[in-house]
Design a protein around this motif. Structure first.
Motif, PDB file in Angstrom:
ATOM      1  N   ASP A 185       2.857  -1.602   4.295  1.00 12.85           N
ATOM      2  CA  ASP A 185       1.905  -0.499   4.328  1.00 12.85           C
ATOM      3  C   ASP A 185       2.651   0.796   4.627  1.00 12.85           C
ATOM      4  OD1 ASP A 185      -0.242   1.223   4.659  1.00 12.85           O
ATOM      5  OD2 ASP A 185      -1.431  -0.267   5.747  1.00 12.85           O
ATOM      6  N   ILE A 186       2.593   1.748   3.712  1.00  7.61           N
ATOM      7  CA  ILE A 186       3.298   3.024   3.862  1.00  7.61           C
ATOM      8  C   ILE A 186       2.819   3.777   5.094  1.00  7.61           C
ATOM      9  CG2 ILE A 186       1.744   4.467   2.476  1.00  7.61           C
ATOM     10  CD1 ILE A 186       5.547   4.552   2.217  1.00  7.61           C
ATOM     11  N   ARG A 187       1.602   3.458   5.559  1.00  5.23           N
ATOM     12  CA  ARG A 187       1.077   4.112   6.758  1.00  5.23           C
ATOM     13  C   ARG A 187       1.878   3.746   8.002  1.00  5.23           C
ATOM     14  NH1 ARG A 187      -5.051   2.371   6.391  1.00  5.23           N
ATOM     15  NH2 ARG A 187      -3.933   0.419   6.143  1.00  5.23           N
ATOM     16  N   ASP A 188       2.639   2.665   7.940  1.00  2.98           N
ATOM     17  CA  ASP A 188       3.513   2.302   9.053  1.00  2.98           C
ATOM     18  C   ASP A 188       4.732   3.212   9.110  1.00  2.98           C
ATOM     19  OD1 ASP A 188       1.784   0.198   9.605  1.00  2.98           O
ATOM     20  OD2 ASP A 188       2.983  -1.260   8.487  1.00  2.98           O
ATOM     21  N   THR A 189       5.045   3.870   8.010  1.00  2.00           N
ATOM     22  CA  THR A 189       6.229   4.724   7.910  1.00  2.00           C
ATOM     23  C   THR A 189       5.880   6.202   7.912  1.00  2.00           C
ATOM     24  OG1 THR A 189       7.275   3.007   6.580  1.00  2.00           O
ATOM     25  CG2 THR A 189       8.294   5.166   6.518  1.00  2.00           C
ATOM     26  N   VAL A 190       4.793   6.565   7.249  1.00  9.94           N
ATOM     27  CA  VAL A 190       4.421   7.967   7.070  1.00  9.94           C
ATOM     28  C   VAL A 190       3.127   8.262   7.816  1.00  9.94           C
ATOM     29  CG1 VAL A 190       3.730   9.711   5.378  1.00  9.94           C
ATOM     30  CG2 VAL A 190       5.515   8.064   4.812  1.00  9.94           C
ATOM     31  N   ASP A 191       3.173   9.244   8.720  1.00 15.81           N
ATOM     32  CA  ASP A 191       1.964   9.724   9.383  1.00 15.81           C
ATOM     33  C   ASP A 191       1.437  10.891   8.548  1.00 15.81           C
ATOM     34  OD1 ASP A 191      -0.039  10.788  10.937  1.00 15.81           O
ATOM     35  OD2 ASP A 191       1.125  10.758  12.791  1.00 15.81           O
ATOM     36  N   TYR A 192       0.508  10.580   7.676  1.00 12.25           N
ATOM     37  CA  TYR A 192      -0.005  11.538   6.699  1.00 12.25           C
ATOM     38  C   TYR A 192      -0.536  12.808   7.362  1.00 12.25           C
ATOM     39  CZ  TYR A 192      -2.801  13.244   2.764  1.00 12.25           C
ATOM     40  OH  TYR A 192      -3.339  14.008   1.771  1.00 12.25           O
ATOM     41  N   LYS A 193      -1.314  12.655   8.428  1.00 20.04           N
ATOM     42  CA  LYS A 193      -1.903  13.824   9.099  1.00 20.04           C
ATOM     43  C   LYS A 193      -0.823  14.712   9.710  1.00 20.04           C
ATOM     44  CE  LYS A 193      -6.370  11.765  10.015  1.00 20.04           C
ATOM     45  NZ  LYS A 193      -7.348  11.349  10.999  1.00 20.04           N
ATOM     46  N   GLU A 194       0.191  14.111  10.287  1.00 15.64           N
ATOM     47  CA  GLU A 194       1.281  14.896  10.874  1.00 15.64           C
ATOM     48  C   GLU A 194       2.052  15.662   9.798  1.00 15.64           C
ATOM     49  OE1 GLU A 194       5.456  14.128  13.184  1.00 15.64           O
ATOM     50  OE2 GLU A 194       3.781  12.797  13.647  1.00 15.64           O
ATOM     51  N   VAL A 195       2.329  14.997   8.678  1.00 14.40           N
ATOM     52  CA  VAL A 195       3.036  15.669   7.578  1.00 14.40           C
ATOM     53  C   VAL A 195       2.199  16.822   7.042  1.00 14.40           C
ATOM     54  CG1 VAL A 195       3.938  15.386   5.232  1.00 14.40           C
ATOM     55  CG2 VAL A 195       4.370  13.631   6.951  1.00 14.40           C
ATOM     56  N   MET A 196       0.895  16.618   6.910  1.00 18.72           N
ATOM     57  CA  MET A 196       0.004  17.678   6.415  1.00 18.72           C
ATOM     58  C   MET A 196       0.001  18.872   7.368  1.00 18.72           C
ATOM     59  SD  MET A 196      -1.653  16.937   3.542  1.00 18.72           S
ATOM     60  CE  MET A 196      -3.281  17.635   3.629  1.00 18.72           C
ATOM     61  N   ASN A 230       0.849  -1.188   0.000  1.00 17.82           N
ATOM     62  CA  ASN A 230       0.000   0.000   0.000  1.00 17.82           C
ATOM     63  C   ASN A 230       0.881   1.234   0.000  1.00 17.82           C
ATOM     64  OD1 ASN A 230      -2.162   1.855   0.308  1.00 17.82           O
ATOM     65  ND2 ASN A 230      -1.748   1.897   2.499  1.00 17.82           N
ATOM     66  N   LEU A 231       0.753   2.073  -1.024  1.00 17.47           N
ATOM     67  CA  LEU A 231       1.521   3.311  -1.121  1.00 17.47           C
ATOM     68  C   LEU A 231       0.653   4.547  -0.914  1.00 17.47           C
ATOM     69  CD1 LEU A 231       3.829   2.418  -4.131  1.00 17.47           C
ATOM     70  CD2 LEU A 231       4.387   2.393  -1.697  1.00 17.47           C
TER      71      LEU A 231
END
Length: 79
Positions: free
Chosen positions: A43-54, A28-29
């Motif tokens: 799962d990219i969600r294990d590496t990237v916290d999308y909400k935090e980056v936003m 999952n990307l």
């Protein structure tokens, strides 16, 4: 490309390959997906916290961060 059917396509392809006796290796990307109806091996969600980056960097960085994280993934050896 929201709503274009990417998740539905992956779900059906995944189900087809499982029923054919050849379970796929799923990656999952999409860091912004909230629910996946199938299990991803990576799962990219294990590496990237999308909400935090936003919050920290704004929407453009939220889209760029997964691309940068993808480069850090270890290649999957061929079977």
């Amino acid at each position: 490309m929201a709503g274009s059917g990417k998740t539905t396509l992956m779900q059906r392809l995944n189900a087809h390959l499982h029923s054919a006796g050849s379970p796929p290796y799923v990656v999952n990307l999409d860091p912004a997906v909230s629910h996946m109806p199938y299990t991803a091996n990576i799962d990219i969600r294990d590496t990237v916290d999308y909400k935090e980056v936003m919050q920290q960097c704004g929407p453009p960085a939220g889209r760029a961060a997964p691309l940068q994280a993808r480069r850090r993934l270890t290649p999957v050896p061929s079977a």
